[in-house]
Design an enzyme around this catalytic site. Structure first.
Site, PDB file in Angstrom:
ATOM      1  N   ARG A  15      62.645 102.389-128.040  1.00 20.32           N
ATOM      2  CA  ARG A  15      61.717 103.045-126.510  1.00 20.32           C
ATOM      3  C   ARG A  15      59.985 103.211-127.322  1.00 20.32           C
ATOM      4  NH1 ARG A  15      65.085 108.121-129.412  1.00 20.32           N
ATOM      5  NH2 ARG A  15      64.576 107.058-131.568  1.00 20.32           N
ATOM      6  N   LYS A  75      58.696 107.453-132.310  1.00 20.35           N
ATOM      7  CA  LYS A  75      59.141 108.168-134.222  1.00 20.35           C
ATOM      8  C   LYS A  75      58.272 107.765-135.521  1.00 20.35           C
ATOM      9  CE  LYS A  75      63.129 107.510-135.612  1.00 20.35           C
ATOM     10  NZ  LYS A  75      63.914 108.544-135.650  1.00 20.35           N
ATOM     11  N   HIS A  96      60.784 114.597-138.701  1.00 23.84           N
ATOM     12  CA  HIS A  96      61.540 114.687-139.767  1.00 23.84           C
ATOM     13  C   HIS A  96      61.407 115.009-140.771  1.00 23.84           C
ATOM     14  CE1 HIS A  96      64.642 114.030-136.508  1.00 23.84           C
ATOM     15  NE2 HIS A  96      64.104 113.220-135.803  1.00 23.84           N
TER      16      HIS A  96
END
Length: 364
Positions: A15, A75, A96
């Site tokens: 991506r 990410k 995250h």
């Protein structure tokens, strides 16, 4: 503002943080956008597309980080990027943090402004920047699970939808949120027998209202989970606790109760996983086997379908990118409570409670 979009360097992450359409929306507002050479190639976007939208192409990741006041990516930064992130630089991406103390400490040390897609939260409690990737991952979990149920890949050798005269596979979905709903939709559409477990009765009622008759909703408990795993062929973990580690709903001892070749897909791997035996894998090496149970726990599942994922992600992130570029992070967060909840680490201090709790660190 100067905005940088680097190539994603995480294993098999295809991506890109912004489409040419997104670049155009920023450059027409007089912001400068710097795209690393070939950053969009694997998502189907050429450098020429970005140049046509007003971007400047830079050859190296070091140049992009070096010039940008805000980094927009997909990410979390990985180790080679840590040293490139500057003090006061805005980094807007999926972080995250609760699943990685190393990343958390690296971003504290960087003194950057870390705004996490996954904790931007609307007034109704929904997570608008997580939803499209959860939709992709939920649908992919069934697609991948069906593949790994095949015998050559050590699965049970069962066709998800069965055939006339042969019963379909049983799919157990843990969690009736976005991931679970999309997984149930895909599995039921392929003809599987689907059981969805959750502790949220409102979510279970929604499942019952919108799903076909081959989807059964049931309240989640350890007893009910143990009851279902003995004859489930595919188990999908889609439980999310905002910004915190996922609960371990399937423990190591439960694997011995499953049939050999059962497949478990842990979509919650980014938040530590909801299976005790989960460990992050990659698209290059996606599975491992414990006690004859196949585990699939790729930490960036949507990266395998980058065109769909990039388009879906930019649709929801771009309005926030524009706010940050127009107003700067302080004013943008003061004026937008949803975006303010995306603040995780600011200038070396943790400002999101669940991250501090995950590692027993102090919160600002």
């Amino acid at each position: 503002m100067k905005i940088g979009v680097p190539i994603e360097i995480k294993n098999n992450e295809n991506r890109v943080g912004m489409t040419p359409s997104g670049v155009f929306e920023l450059t027409k507002r007089n912001h400068s956008v710097y795209i690393q050479k070939n950053a969009g190639f694997n998502s189907g976007f050429l450098d020429e597309d970005y140049i046509g939208a007003g971007a400047t192409i830079l050859d190296t990741i070091e140049e992009v980080y070096g010039i940008a006041e805000m980094i927009v990516k997909v990410k979390e930064p990985i180790e080679p990027e840590y040293k490139l992130i500057k003090e006061d630089q805005i980094v807007f991406t999926y972080f995250h943090f609760a699943s990685s103390e190393v990343l958390t400490n690296a971003m504290i040390d960087s003194k950057a402004i870390c705004i996490a897609y996954e904790t931007v939260e609307d007034a109704d409690g929904s997570l608008p920047l997580l939803i499209p990737m959860s939709e992709v991952a939920g649908r992919m979990s069934v697609q991948q699970g069906a593949k790994y149920l095949e015998k050559p890949i050590m699965g049970r050798g069962i066709l998800l939808g069965g055939i006339p005269g042969v019963p379909p596979a049983k799919v157990l979905v843990l969690g009736a949120g976005v991931v679970g709903l999309q997984a149930a939709r895909m599995a039921s559409g392929l003809g599987a027998s689907v059981h969805v477990l959750d502790i949220n009765m409102k979510a279970l009622r929604h499942v019952s209202d919108v799903m076909p008759n081959n989807v059964i909703s049931e309240f989640s408990s350890e007893y009910n989970i143990r009851k279902h795993i003995v004859d489930s062929d595919l188990i999908i973990g889609g439980v999310l606790i905002k910004g915190a580690k996922a609960p371990k709903l399937i423990t190591r001892d439960m694997l011995k109760e499953m049939r050999p070749g059962t497949v478990m897909v842990d979509v919650a791997v980014d938040q530590g996983g909801c299976f005790e035996t989960t460990k992050p894998t990659t698209h290059q090496d996606p599975t491992y086997i414990i006690d004859e149970v196949v585990h699939y726990s790729v930490a960036n599942m949507p990266g395998a379908v980058p065109y769909t994922s990039t388009m879906g992600l930019t649709n929801v992130t771009l309005p926030y990118v524009v706010k940050l570029a127009n107003d700067g992070w302080k004013k943008a967060c003061d004026n937008n409570t949803a975006l303010a909840k995306g603040l995780n680490i600011v200038k070396g201090e943790i400002v999101y409670k669940e991250i501090a709790e995950a590692f027993d660190l102090e919160m600002a």
